[in-house]
Design an enzyme around this catalytic site. Structure first.
Site, mmCIF file in Angstrom:
data_model
loop_
_atom_site.group_PDB
_atom_site.id
_atom_site.type_symbol
_atom_site.label_atom_id
_atom_site.label_comp_id
_atom_site.label_asym_id
_atom_site.label_seq_id
_atom_site.Cartn_x
_atom_site.Cartn_y
_atom_site.Cartn_z
ATOM 1 N N ASP A 43 -0.655 -11.054 8.754
ATOM 2 C CA ASP A 43 0.201 -12.029 8.066
ATOM 3 C C ASP A 43 1.667 -11.894 8.442
ATOM 4 O O ASP A 43 2.387 -12.870 8.510
ATOM 5 C CB ASP A 43 0.053 -11.873 6.544
ATOM 6 C CG ASP A 43 -1.272 -12.430 6.068
ATOM 7 O OD1 ASP A 43 -1.644 -13.523 6.521
ATOM 8 O OD2 ASP A 43 -1.948 -11.762 5.262
ATOM 9 N N TYR B 159 0.820 -1.205 0.000
ATOM 10 C CA TYR B 159 0.000 0.000 0.000
ATOM 11 C C TYR B 159 0.870 1.278 0.000
ATOM 12 O O TYR B 159 0.349 2.370 0.159
ATOM 13 C CB TYR B 159 -0.934 0.012 1.208
ATOM 14 C CG TYR B 159 -1.932 -1.131 1.230
ATOM 15 C CD1 TYR B 159 -2.945 -1.203 0.271
ATOM 16 C CD2 TYR B 159 -1.864 -2.128 2.194
ATOM 17 C CE1 TYR B 159 -3.867 -2.247 0.287
ATOM 18 C CE2 TYR B 159 -2.791 -3.169 2.214
ATOM 19 C CZ TYR B 159 -3.784 -3.224 1.265
ATOM 20 O OH TYR B 159 -4.698 -4.249 1.276
ATOM 21 N N TYR C 65 -11.225 -1.454 0.475
ATOM 22 C CA TYR C 65 -11.165 -1.011 1.884
ATOM 23 C C TYR C 65 -9.886 -0.243 2.185
ATOM 24 O O TYR C 65 -9.781 0.394 3.227
ATOM 25 C CB TYR C 65 -11.320 -2.205 2.827
ATOM 26 C CG TYR C 65 -10.035 -2.883 3.267
ATOM 27 C CD1 TYR C 65 -9.338 -3.736 2.414
ATOM 28 C CD2 TYR C 65 -9.505 -2.663 4.537
ATOM 29 C CE1 TYR C 65 -8.166 -4.350 2.821
ATOM 30 C CE2 TYR C 65 -8.329 -3.277 4.948
ATOM 31 C CZ TYR C 65 -7.671 -4.116 4.095
ATOM 32 O OH TYR C 65 -6.506 -4.719 4.491
ATOM 33 N N ARG C 66 -8.925 -0.259 1.279
ATOM 34 C CA ARG C 66 -7.603 0.299 1.558
ATOM 35 C C ARG C 66 -6.834 0.250 0.252
ATOM 36 O O ARG C 66 -7.107 -0.611 -0.586
ATOM 37 C CB ARG C 66 -6.952 -0.627 2.580
ATOM 38 C CG ARG C 66 -5.601 -0.259 3.106
ATOM 39 C CD ARG C 66 -5.249 -1.340 4.128
ATOM 40 N NE ARG C 66 -3.969 -1.146 4.752
ATOM 41 C CZ ARG C 66 -3.399 -2.031 5.575
ATOM 42 N NH1 ARG C 66 -4.010 -3.159 5.854
ATOM 43 N NH2 ARG C 66 -2.229 -1.796 6.114
ATOM 44 N N HIS D 170 4.557 -6.267 -5.238
ATOM 45 C CA HIS D 170 3.120 -6.446 -5.397
ATOM 46 C C HIS D 170 2.329 -5.195 -5.045
ATOM 47 O O HIS D 170 2.802 -4.289 -4.380
ATOM 48 C CB HIS D 170 2.621 -7.604 -4.537
ATOM 49 C CG HIS D 170 2.466 -7.252 -3.091
ATOM 50 N ND1 HIS D 170 3.523 -7.189 -2.221
ATOM 51 C CD2 HIS D 170 1.379 -6.919 -2.367
ATOM 52 C CE1 HIS D 170 3.102 -6.841 -1.036
ATOM 53 N NE2 HIS D 170 1.811 -6.660 -1.073
#
Ligand code: ADP
Length: 503
Positions: free
Chosen positions: A111, A49, A443-444, A362
């Site tokens: 995670d 993110y 959501y983000r 990613h």
């Protein structure tokens, strides 16, 4: 971390690491004086993110975690902790182990254990025990506002009669119910400090800890056929909402597990996305299903046995479903990692799936889905089709909350391949558009996509954004705090000119 634009685009001009709350207040005042944007982060591992990077290039990074990393309290009777920004999940877990408290309290972990408890909760990240919704489990914030004012939310606003008024406010003993009751009195403001840095830098946060349930058993249910996703999700919904599924379980696509356990090269030299036949071959080789459901049972044996018998008979309706405990599959690294994560023991291994491709990086595309077979299948079909159109394998997982699923699509790309990086950017841009057309929202997101997603939450002529902007401009009139975060731009910025072009 994992840049999608050029590596030097989202970059800070300087990073400052305050040693205490007074430093934060002083930095805030200076930034107001000089009208310099400030981008707070806690540990900076907001992987997928944007990491520690600011939305506005040249912002001063405010490294809250480096020097402010104390576990201020672990309260056994109240089952909570009060932490500073730099406390990681790993730190909190190790503290419980060291103090011989693990038989009383567990921390919920996401995670990866290296991120901060505070940063993850205020970004509304999730973990996988029954306490998996971190924001739901936070209780009480201490926040520095853009003008330097210190605020305690909820019960923290009620002074403790024993507090020493001679001390600076942040050192004063807090109300004993601060970490016990979230709402206090009057409007409940905590939400405006999440996912936005809209109006404050969080310097302390309470987090509820789970009491050791007195027994634990993780499990894997393999689901061999792609078409069974629909049935699986229909089975899951009543079990989850009824709390027979006690934790936040996941249904993972086989390529996510394959990527944790190996690289793509092992299976194919083709540049083209893997075919159904190849994917089935990988599943067979790993002894997994097309979809794999990882969950856990909590409680003493009679409780677990009762839950397991319901879960097992429900999932047995799925053709070919098989049931495993970790000891049945010692070679399944994912099951071994999940066994730890689902009991609050942090791991660093889960992110290995980025090595699916060489120089792996990613982006997460994370739409919210109803817990329904129709929604799951529709999102899976759309995201897979689009991924393949842009040349990527579909790698994804459904994370099942109380009433919805976070569908996390991992767009893995080679960060040294300029063309592939651009394709990943175009793919996520397209997916956001596709999703909004169907009423699905994320959501983000990554820094580069914040404006686009904010623009999709536009009910009634963008009334929510107007409310956010009003709050932002009132409390941060010079717009120094995290301008552009989650698409919220202060008046002092021309948001059109900050638009990021899609390649
Ligand atoms: P992590 O701690 O999980 O590594 P980060 O430190 O990268 O997460 O934080 C993620 C995002 O959360 C930041 O980019 C910022 O927007 C917000 N954030 C993190 N810590 C704070 C804080 N103490 N105050 C305000 N916002 C924060």
């Amino acid at each position: 971390m994992f840049h999608v634009l050029d590596e030097d685009y989202f970059v800070s001009s300087a990073v400052v690491a305050p040693r205490n709350v007074q430093d934060v207040q002083a930095i805030m005042r200076l930034c107001n004086d000089f009208e310099i944007p400030l981008w707070p982060f806690s540990v900076g591992r907001n992987v997928g993110y944007g990491g520690a990077a600011p939305r506005v290039p040249g912002s001063v990074g405010l490294d809250m975690g480096k020097n402010m990393a104390r576990i201020l309290e672990v309260n056994v009777d109240g089952a909570y902790a009060l932490v500073e920004p730099g406390v990681t999940f790993q730190d909190l877990h190790e503290f419980l182990v060291k103090e011989n408290l693990r038989d009383r309290l567990w921390v919920d972990v996401p995670d990866l254990g290296g991120g901060s408890v505070l940063g993850n909760a205020i970004e509304r990240g999730v973990g996988y025990t029954p306490y998996g919704d971190h924001w739901m489990m936070h209780c009480g914030l201490e926040v520095v506002l853009p003008d330097g004012t210190l605020v305690r939310t909820g019960m923290g606003a009620l002074p403790n009669p024993a507090a020493d008024p001679g001390l600076p406010p942040h050192e004063q003993q807090s109300n004993p119910a601060w970490q016990l009751f979230n709402y206090g009195f009057g409007p409940y403001n905590d939400g405006i400090f999440t996912q936005s840095s809209l109006v404050g830098v969080v310097v302390k946060m309470g987090i509820w800890l789970m009491t050791n349930p007195g027994g634990y058993q993780s499990y894997l249910i393999t689901i061999p056929h792609d078409e069974s996703l629909h049935q699986a999700v229909e089975i899951i919904r009543p079990l989850r909402v009824g709390m027979v599924l006690q934790n936040v379980p996941t249904i993972r696509h086989v390529l996510l597990d394959a990527a944790v356990m190996g690289t793509r090269k092992k299976y194919s030299n083709s540049e083209k996305p893997l075919t159904d036949k190849e994917i089935d071959g990988i599943a067979a080789e790993l002894g997994l299903g097309r979809w794999n459901f990882y969950g856990a049972l909590y409680g003493p044996p009679p409780v677990r046995e009762a839950m397991w018998s319901v879960i097992k008979s429900s999932f047995s309706q799925i053709p070919g479903a098989k049931f495993y405990f970790p000891e049945d599959m010692p070679q399944n690294k994912v099951l071994q990692i999940r066994d730890k994560t689902l009991q609050g023991i942090p791991s660093m291994d889960e992110l290995k799936w980025v090595d699916w491709l060489p120089n792996g990086a990613h982006l997460f595309f994370s739409p919210i889905a109803k817990v329904s077979g129709d929604d799951a299948v529709a999102q899976y079909q759309l995201t897979r089709r689009r991924s393949e159109e842009f040349g990527f394998d579909f790698i994804g997982t459904f994370v099942i909350g109380m009433r919805e699923m976070h569908h996390i699509v991992c767009i893995v790309f080679n960060r040294k391949d300029h063309d592939q990086r651009q394709k990943a950017h175009r793919l996520i841009h397209t997916l956001i558009e596709d999703a909004a057309k169907r009423g699905w929202g994320e959501y983000r997101t990554h820094l580069a996509l914040m404006d686009q997603i904010a623009g999709t939450y536009n009910f009634n002529n963008n009334s929510l954004m107007k409310l956010n902007e009003t709050i932002k401009n009132a409390l941060d009139p010079k717009g120094i705090l995290a301008p552009g975060k989650n698409g919220i731009w202060p008046n002092s910025y021309d948001k059109e000119s900050w638009k990021i072009d899609i390649p």
